[in-house]
Design an enzyme around this catalytic site. Sequence first.
Site, mmCIF file in Angstrom:
data_model
loop_
_atom_site.group_PDB
_atom_site.id
_atom_site.type_symbol
_atom_site.label_atom_id
_atom_site.label_comp_id
_atom_site.label_asym_id
_atom_site.label_seq_id
_atom_site.Cartn_x
_atom_site.Cartn_y
_atom_site.Cartn_z
ATOM 1 N N THR A 1 50.689 101.662 -22.519
ATOM 2 C CA THR A 1 50.356 100.606 -21.454
ATOM 3 C C THR A 1 49.041 100.713 -20.919
ATOM 4 O OG1 THR A 1 50.703 102.064 -19.552
ATOM 5 C CG2 THR A 1 52.714 100.754 -20.311
ATOM 6 N N VAL B 1 48.209 96.388 -17.142
ATOM 7 C CA VAL B 1 49.466 95.784 -16.765
ATOM 8 C C VAL B 1 50.618 96.604 -17.147
ATOM 9 C CG1 VAL B 1 48.535 93.451 -16.508
ATOM 10 C CG2 VAL B 1 49.146 94.209 -18.828
ATOM 11 N N HIS B 2 50.934 97.856 -16.626
ATOM 12 C CA HIS B 2 51.871 98.679 -17.056
ATOM 13 C C HIS B 2 53.207 98.048 -17.465
ATOM 14 C CE1 HIS B 2 49.277 102.092 -16.233
ATOM 15 N NE2 HIS B 2 48.915 101.715 -15.152
ATOM 16 N N ASP B 3 53.925 97.321 -16.226
ATOM 17 C CA ASP B 3 55.220 97.027 -15.990
ATOM 18 C C ASP B 3 55.599 95.573 -16.994
ATOM 19 O OD1 ASP B 3 55.373 99.132 -14.266
ATOM 20 O OD2 ASP B 3 55.812 97.779 -12.432
#
Length: 317
Positions: free
Chosen positions: A195, A240-242
């Site tokens: 991520t 933008v991890h998620d």
Amino acid sequence: MHKVIFDTDPGVDDAMALLFLHRHPDIDLIGITSVFGNASVETTTRNALFLKKAWNIAAPVAKGLGETFDHGRPHVGWPTGIHGEDGLGNIDVPEKIDVPLDPRPAHRFIIDTVRANPGAVTLIAVGRMTNLALALRDAPDIAGLVKDVVIMGGAFDVPGNITPAAEANIHGDPEAADAVMTAPWPVTVIGLDVTTRTVMTRAMLVDIAERGGAPARLLSDISQFYITFYEQHVDDGMIVHDSCACAYVVAPDLFRTRSGSVRVICGGIADGQTIQKPDARLFPPSPWDGLPSQKVCTGIDAEGVLKLIADTLSLNR
């Protein structure tokens, strides 16, 4: 079509992931379950209802419990410096949202929905794993009924982001995460290893807001506080991890994975650390033995993932 329950703690990057799931043509979003993490469960639930209403999302919202799987764990403060006092970038979310909640607690909603759709539901969990662990505790049979579990969390070959050892989602409830990782269902972990390579620039976000209509403009407003926080970590934009976890569900070819059993350290200086025993390596007997082999993402086509996210957020669906 992928039937998805989105387990989330909105949260700025959670909001982006939710709009991605709502707009992607191959996703059938059948439920949103709230968990504490980026803010209290009361705040994250309110934020989920706010986004559901603002973006005209049909999926029901079920509220999770507001405590860790191990009730004896001390409370950790909310990351207001990352997500704002309201959890959504200080856009002044109303205190009350006139949208009804599903009457069931989140873990019960997960159990009932999985049992009603055997072999068809993908659980995407992008906060603490508390709801999933509670569902497993109360209904172990669902492990054999879930299609896939995709998690945003963990750090395997890179440092953590809340301590040198641990990533925030896992550190917030390590006992829950260990229960989820060791259960006999298929888990894919999208952690900091990949991520942190996906940085959405300010120019990308401006383009999304221009192409994606009012929902994308609201997302841009929500994201500004988050971008300011990330000025100390990246040259331009935000990680933008998620959304990476959501992208994996529809485009797994953009990721490289490694298989092996996974354990989570619970307690001590490395509290919340995620450690995989790769299937290709031999070790003496250890607590990793006899557990399901799970996938951990170790590589990513960051440019391809960012394009997928941007194009999906820009759809007027």
